[in-house]
Design a protein around this motif. Structure first.
Motif, PDB file in Angstrom:
ATOM      1  N   LEU A 158       0.841  -1.205   0.000  1.00  0.00           N
ATOM      2  CA  LEU A 158       0.000   0.000   0.000  1.00  0.00           C
ATOM      3  C   LEU A 158       0.875   1.254   0.000  1.00  0.00           C
ATOM      4  CD1 LEU A 158      -2.865   1.072   0.034  1.00  0.00           C
ATOM      5  CD2 LEU A 158      -2.816   0.982   2.538  1.00  0.00           C
ATOM      6  N   GLY A 159       1.990   1.178   0.716  1.00  0.00           N
ATOM      7  CA  GLY A 159       2.939   2.295   0.689  1.00  0.00           C
ATOM      8  C   GLY A 159       3.434   2.544  -0.724  1.00  0.00           C
ATOM      9  N   ARG A 162       0.916   4.413  -2.753  1.00  0.00           N
ATOM     10  CA  ARG A 162       0.890   5.854  -2.427  1.00  0.00           C
ATOM     11  C   ARG A 162       2.094   6.579  -3.017  1.00  0.00           C
ATOM     12  NH1 ARG A 162      -1.178   4.607   3.731  1.00  0.00           N
ATOM     13  NH2 ARG A 162      -3.380   4.415   3.160  1.00  0.00           N
ATOM     14  N   ARG A 165       1.610   6.804  -6.819  1.00  0.00           N
ATOM     15  CA  ARG A 165       0.520   7.742  -7.155  1.00  0.00           C
ATOM     16  C   ARG A 165       0.985   9.184  -7.017  1.00  0.00           C
ATOM     17  NH1 ARG A 165      -3.832   9.661  -5.198  1.00  0.00           N
ATOM     18  NH2 ARG A 165      -4.278  10.593  -7.183  1.00  0.00           N
ATOM     19  N   ALA A 166       1.718   9.427  -5.942  1.00  0.00           N
ATOM     20  CA  ALA A 166       2.212  10.784  -5.696  1.00  0.00           C
ATOM     21  C   ALA A 166       3.138  11.251  -6.814  1.00  0.00           C
ATOM     22  CB  ALA A 166       2.946  10.833  -4.361  1.00  0.00           C
ATOM     23  N   GLU A 195      -7.717   5.471  -2.290  1.00  0.00           N
ATOM     24  CA  GLU A 195      -6.315   5.710  -2.649  1.00  0.00           C
ATOM     25  C   GLU A 195      -6.169   6.336  -4.040  1.00  0.00           C
ATOM     26  OE1 GLU A 195      -3.810   5.392  -0.617  1.00  0.00           O
ATOM     27  OE2 GLU A 195      -4.972   4.504   1.014  1.00  0.00           O
TER      28      GLU A 195
END
Ligand code: SF4
Length: 406
Positions: A158-159, A162, A165-166, A195
């Motif tokens: 999940l990290g 993120r 995506r960022a 997310e």
């Protein structure tokens, strides 16, 4: 792969404009190639078809060999390379390979478990310009870590979502449903929204590799139908609201027929147009529009056929192996319609589904052209009188689990 959202967008446009959009799929000249470049993996997931472990494997294709194959793939009009593993980020030259693939003009995807993606790695992936990164999640934290046999795997993956995506990388979540993780599907779909993930890939469990061991525990068909209803509704709402979310499914081409049945209930005036579109798609693409090369250079009809070797790129170019229909399995896979028997041979929807997943038939019955035991549609739904099909494989009516007749 079945692109649920694509058809939902067409249906939404038809509802809005009063006419079904004028679209035709053009089949690419070469197959999409899923390329397992390395077998090593930092995880040992329960459902891994590659049966990977965290050590180096001998005899893998060298960088020079990869380049030679890539040139042949380009000449053969392969449009897409999905770089996979094992865990592809464990291959030391993965970015060099990806860069060369991009330079040659391939659409380049990366299929990863995500656990090795920290900030510096996310920077490299973003800078490399992968067209798409698929990250597997089997459920929420507890279940995912159990499937992945590693505590902290969920948080790490999940990290990665993120971090990527960022950095503006297009991401998809990949989820393989079994009866052990079916209950987590709604929560995972919510997670996708929270997310801001672009794509949700719902994979049916296939009988190959470690997944084969779980045949008896495969998600039963009622749960499969529930899951698809949920995906279809989500994709329909997203399409109506004009949101660019993609729901796709894989490993069960009966999903196309099930979508037609959904449309019959919800949007009956577009059923004929949708059927035409689904027949253009044509269902299962293994050995036809999808190919696999393993870490040692052996070519397979797709990733679930690792027990069936079509030839090595060390001995013959991929283009020659892929075009060789003297090989009986490839001859059958390339035939349209395929020479399927049993329920599939008699099915009213064969032109949509293409006879589904041949490796399942082969693994359960020994015959690659037998009916697909993973078809979750009833005899009535495929146009047969109830009980007319299933000469060798029966479906128990209660849980609808597969059982092979003696
Ligand atoms: S019976 Fe076979 S061809 Fe028909 S939908 Fe099921 S899997 Fe597909």
């Amino acid at each position: 792969m079945f692109r649920i959202s694509q058809y939902m967008r067409e249906l939404a446009a038809a509802e809005r404009d009063g006419r079904y959009p004028d679209v035709t799929d053009r089949k690419p000249r070469g197959p999409v190639v899923i390329w397992n470049l390395v077998r090593r993996c930092n995880l040992t997931c329960k459902h891994c078809y590659a049966l990977s472990a965290d050590h180096d494997y001998p005899n893998e294709l060298s960088n020079a060999e990869v380049n030679t194959v890539m040139d042949d793939l380009k000449r053969f009009h392969v449009p897409v390379l999905i770089l996979s593993g094992g865990e592809p980020l464990l291959r030391p030259d993965i970015f060099e390979i990806a860069a060369r693939a991009k330079t040659l003009g391939f659409y380049v995807g990366l299929s990863t478990n995500g656990t090795l993606i920290d900030e510096p790695m996310a920077d490299r992936i973003a800078a490399q310009g992968f067209d798409y990164v698929g990250i597997s999640l089997d459920g929420l934290r507890e279940l995912h870590d159990k499937f992945r046999r590693k505590q902290g795997a969920f948080d790490a993956s999940l990290g990665a979502v993120r971090l990527l995506r960022a950095r503006g990388v297009k991401i998809g979540l990949r989820y393989t449903m079994t009866d052990m993780n079916a209950a987590d599907l709604p929560a995972l779909m919510r997670l996708m929204h929270e997310e801001g993930v672009d794509k949700f890939y719902f994979s049916h469990l296939n009988y190959a590799g470690r997944g084969n061991i779980h045949r008896g525990r495969d998600a039963h068909f009622a749960a499969t139908r529930d899951a698809l209803d949920r995906l279809f509704d989500a994709a329909w709402f997203a399409a109506c609201e004009g949101r660019a979310l993609d729901y796709v499914s894989g490993n069960n081409d009966a999903d196309g027929v099930y979508l037609l049945m959904w449309a019959q209930r919800k949007l009956p005036r577009w059923v004929d147009a949708l059927r035409t579109r689904l027949e253009q798609w044509g269902g299962n693409a293994s050995g036809l529009h999808v190919a696999n090369i393993d870490n040692e250079g052996h070519v397979h009809p797709d990733t679930m056929w690792w027990h069936h070797d079509l030839g090595s790129v060390r001995e013959r170019p991929f283009s020659a192996i892929w075009s060789d229909v003297s090989e009986p399995l490839m001859a059958g896979l390339k035939r349209q319609p395929r020479p399927v028997t049993g329920r599939c041979g008699a099915c009213a929807h064969l032109a949509i589904c293409g006879g589904n997943t041949r490796v399942r038939a082969q693994q359960v019955t020994g015959d690659p052209w037998a009916e697909d035991p993973g078809c979750y549609l009833s005899d009535a739904e495929i146009g047969l009188a109830e009980g007319a099909g299933a000469p060798r494989v029966a479906v128990t009516p209660f849980h609808q689990r597969i059982r092979v007749l003696p």
